[in-house]
Write an enzyme that holds these catalytic residues in place. Structure first.
Site, PDB file in Angstrom:
ATOM      1  N   CYS A  84       5.766   7.082  -5.281  1.00  0.00           N
ATOM      2  CA  CYS A  84       4.546   7.290  -4.630  1.00  0.00           C
ATOM      3  C   CYS A  84       4.800   7.819  -3.437  1.00  0.00           C
ATOM      4  CB  CYS A  84       3.913   5.612  -4.005  1.00  0.00           C
ATOM      5  SG  CYS A  84       1.829   5.484  -3.348  1.00  0.00           S
ATOM      6  N   ASP A  93       4.206   6.610  -0.437  1.00  0.00           N
ATOM      7  CA  ASP A  93       4.424   5.188   1.091  1.00  0.00           C
ATOM      8  C   ASP A  93       5.837   5.317   1.499  1.00  0.00           C
ATOM      9  OD1 ASP A  93       5.354   2.742   1.275  1.00  0.00           O
ATOM     10  OD2 ASP A  93       3.092   2.783   0.884  1.00  0.00           O
ATOM     11  N   ARG A 111       7.352   3.068   2.831  1.00  0.00           N
ATOM     12  CA  ARG A 111       8.726   2.059   2.078  1.00  0.00           C
ATOM     13  C   ARG A 111       8.889   2.341   1.253  1.00  0.00           C
ATOM     14  NH1 ARG A 111       3.505  -1.797   3.065  1.00  0.00           N
ATOM     15  NH2 ARG A 111       2.891  -0.210   2.310  1.00  0.00           N
ATOM     16  N   HIS A 164       4.372   0.602  -6.786  1.00  0.00           N
ATOM     17  CA  HIS A 164       4.447  -0.010  -6.004  1.00  0.00           C
ATOM     18  C   HIS A 164       3.573  -1.260  -6.188  1.00  0.00           C
ATOM     19  CE1 HIS A 164       2.752   0.914  -2.087  1.00  0.00           C
ATOM     20  NE2 HIS A 164       3.077   2.511  -2.284  1.00  0.00           N
ATOM     21  N   CYS A 171      -0.328  -1.114  -3.558  1.00  0.00           N
ATOM     22  CA  CYS A 171      -0.356   0.405  -3.053  1.00  0.00           C
ATOM     23  C   CYS A 171      -2.029   1.201  -2.325  1.00  0.00           C
ATOM     24  CB  CYS A 171       0.453   1.256  -4.076  1.00  0.00           C
ATOM     25  SG  CYS A 171      -0.248   2.814  -3.985  1.00  0.00           S
TER      26      CYS A 171
HETATM   27 CO    CO Z   1       1.759   4.003  -2.465  1.00  0.00          CO
END
Ligand code: CO
Length: 215
Positions: A42, A44, A46, A98, A101
């Site tokens: 992803c 993302d 993090r 994750h 999400c």
């Molecule tokens: Co995500």
């Protein structure tokens, strides 16, 4: 100093630290990359692939998009996949999602997100495939997290459905396909599924390559 200038300064500090530890660090890396892994994760911020797996530059070939989707018509993903499998000859491909999400969460609403609707539609399709199981989960956060897992598992099977992976398998080559899910709460990446050339795949998705080996 703005954020971008700070980033450039931090980069210089990082490069200096690497050289202080190992004067040959960049000489070795500049030569060749032979990673064993392709990571489909992803976007993302993090969930950075190298950091959470404690690996170095050169060890993981990375593709990231919103909600780590494997879409059969996505030329970006397919180009990365083809290069990873046929040139780098990676041994493992990891679809890594994750919990919590945002993309998966958004797909479970009826909100209109403009262009993003087209991307999130693929997750809604995963929901529809598993609606019975998901509707039985009353807690919304838990339902999102189960859809996160199912979306990863479907992503792994979507890789197995590509001619790129099947061709490698037909030639007796890797890769093994893995699905894993990461928790932002404790930093742990849990294994969900492995699919390889011996795994069951619905026969409708199996290509015979008698007509040729082109993609
Ligand atoms: Co995500």
């Amino acid at each position: 100093m703005d954020e971008y200038e700070k980033l450039l300064l931090q980069n210089k500090g990082w490069a200096k630290d690497r050289l202080d530890l190992d004067p040959n660090y960049f000489n070795r890396l500049a030569d060749i990359q032979m990673p064993n892994f392709l990571w489909i994760g992803c976007s993302d911020s993090r969930v950075p692939a190298n950091e959470i797996t404690d690996t170095q530059p050169g060890e993981i070939f990375v593709h990231r998009n919103v909600a780590n989707l494997v879409v059969s018509t996505d030329l970006n993903m397919l180009s990365v996949l083809k290069y990873a499998v046929e040139v780098l000859k990676v041994k493992h491909i990891i679809v890594s999602g994750h919990y919590g999400c945002g993309g998966v969460k958004a797909s479970l609403t009826n909100n209109h997100y403009g262009m993003l609707n087209k991307w999130l539609r693929h997750i809604k399709d995963v929901y529809r495939l598993h609606a019975k199981e998901l509707d039985a989960i009353l807690d919304q956060e838990k339902r999102v997290d189960r859809l996160v897992e199912l979306n990863i598992i479907e992503g792994v099977y979507n890789l197995a459905k590509t001619s790129i992976v099947q061709k490698a398998w037909a030639n007796g080559n890797a890769p093994s396909l893995h699905g894993s899910v990461y928790s932002l709460k404790n930093g742990i990446m849990n294994h969900l599924i492995t699919v390889d050339s011996n795994s069951y795949l619905d026969p409708i998705y199996r290509f015979d390559f008698k007509g040729g080996l082109e993609d």
